[in-house]
Design an enzyme around this catalytic site. Sequence first.
Site, PDB file in Angstrom:
ATOM      1  N   ASP A   1       0.872  -1.181   0.000  1.00 14.49           N
ATOM      2  CA  ASP A   1       0.000   0.000   0.000  1.00 14.49           C
ATOM      3  C   ASP A   1       0.904   1.224   0.000  1.00 14.49           C
ATOM      4  O   ASP A   1       2.079   1.110  -0.354  1.00 14.49           O
ATOM      5  CB  ASP A   1      -0.981  -0.060   1.189  1.00 14.49           C
ATOM      6  CG  ASP A   1      -2.279   0.688   0.911  1.00 14.49           C
ATOM      7  OD1 ASP A   1      -2.199   1.844   0.457  1.00 14.49           O
ATOM      8  OD2 ASP A   1      -3.368   0.134   1.145  1.00 14.49           O
TER       9      ASP A   1
ATOM     10  N   HIS B   1       2.082   1.604  -3.183  1.00 11.19           N
ATOM     11  CA  HIS B   1       1.269   2.591  -3.896  1.00 11.19           C
ATOM     12  C   HIS B   1       1.905   3.973  -3.966  1.00 11.19           C
ATOM     13  O   HIS B   1       1.265   4.920  -4.374  1.00 11.19           O
ATOM     14  CB  HIS B   1      -0.125   2.685  -3.251  1.00 11.19           C
ATOM     15  CG  HIS B   1      -0.927   1.422  -3.353  1.00 11.19           C
ATOM     16  ND1 HIS B   1      -2.158   1.276  -2.764  1.00 11.19           N
ATOM     17  CD2 HIS B   1      -0.672   0.243  -3.961  1.00 11.19           C
ATOM     18  CE1 HIS B   1      -2.631   0.057  -3.020  1.00 11.19           C
ATOM     19  NE2 HIS B   1      -1.738  -0.589  -3.736  1.00 11.19           N
TER      20      HIS B   1
END
Length: 362
Positions: free
Chosen positions: A195, A217
């Site tokens: 993430d 991410h």
Amino acid sequence: MKLFIITLLATVATIQASPLNASCTVTSYSGVAAALQSCTALILKDITVPAKTTLALKLKSGASLTFAGTIRFAVAAWAGPLIEIKGAKVTVNGAGATLDGGGPKYWDGKGDNGTVKPKFLRIKTTGGSTVKNIKLLNCPKQCVSINSASDTVLDNFNIDVSAGDKGALGHNTDGFDVSSSSGITVQNSIVKNQDDCVAVNQGSNFIFRNLTCSGGHGLSLSVGQSSASGTPNTVKNVVFSDCTVMNSDNGIHVKTHSDAGTGSVSDITYKNIKLSGIRKYGINVQEDYEKGHSSGTAKGNIPISKLTMNSITGSMTGAKGISVYVLCGSGGCSTWSWSGVSIKNGSGKKNYCNFQPTGFPC
Ligand SMILES: *[C@@H]1O[C@H](CO)[C@@H](O)[C@H](O)[C@H]1NC(C)=O
Ligand SMILES: *[C@@H]1O[C@H](CO)[C@@H](O)[C@H](O)[C@H]1NC(C)=O
Ligand SMILES: *[C@@H]1O[C@H](CO)[C@@H](O)[C@H](O)[C@H]1NC(C)=O
Ligand SMILES: *[C@@H]1O[C@H](CO)[C@@H](O)[C@H](O)[C@H]1NC(C)=O
């Protein structure tokens, strides 16, 4: 006479301070609370923390804490955090020890949505504190939450959740989440996760430098959801410099939540950021997040001003990526100065910008 009284007072002070042990080594969870009371230099070695229990480390002002061996946590469905560190002017040294979150025993591929999983490490230090040389292994979900902290340096973190790539089981394993804090530096660190490498939600005066991010991410701001209490959600004065983002969905991701309240994002700088193997967006600035997703309809409820990009270079991978994507709501974006933005498109998809940054022909 005056000198005598001063000497006497000094003696009393010395006697009162003496019950503090200079240094203590604690090797079982049951000894932690007493040691926090009596030690100014605490070593925690090879401890297993009981289930549904936060290893709550409220250190005395100026104290030091050193980890040794491996710190483990009994597995249970609960929200955590597994560790919380508080204190002013404290020094926390991971010193080669491993903090093992036991991720594989939790991962179900659903992150926040699946079985309840604990957050790992919450940092609430203040007043010139340092947290360094921390090795975090296999976070069940979010790794480090910096919350209500100030004037703290995080140095040389090694966050490794790469085992969660297998079978796509690890999710929402953010590296560093920052909210309601100020004066935080995070530097010289490596994050391998699934993430955001960094997600800034609220606060001011943050520096992120020399970070290497992989698998996740990207370097993110996510602003709006911290305005729930009715106060505006602001993020101001943030610098990301000399970072590398590789094999990730995004390089740089700035998003505001159009279904949230008020707030603002200002004085944000990204400089000398190297990208490689980016799958979705090299740079993505979007003001259209709704219920946790891009809605396609941007709003200017949380304006983004003074967004500077300087030397953002590298390349995308795969057939879907877009190097630069900017979606601003009405009046939502102003005074963006970009230079040296050069991200090779892998797919041949055109950049999209409904707002033109100065210095970047989108
Ligand atoms: C602190 O020192 C006292 C006296 O030597 C000792 O009894 C106590 O166990 C020490 N506490 C710790 C946590 O080491
Ligand atoms: C969690 O649930 C939301 C809403 O249903 C969904 O959009 C999201 O993809 C889910 N996340 C994961 C990791 O399963
Ligand atoms: C950058 O961080 C890495 C650790 O990830 C470290 O080895 C290196 O020395 C740091 N570079 C500088 C210039 O401090
Ligand atoms: C992809 O990048 C190359 C090199 O910068 C450029 O010449 C080309 O026009 C880009 N393609 C599209 C579709 O934007």
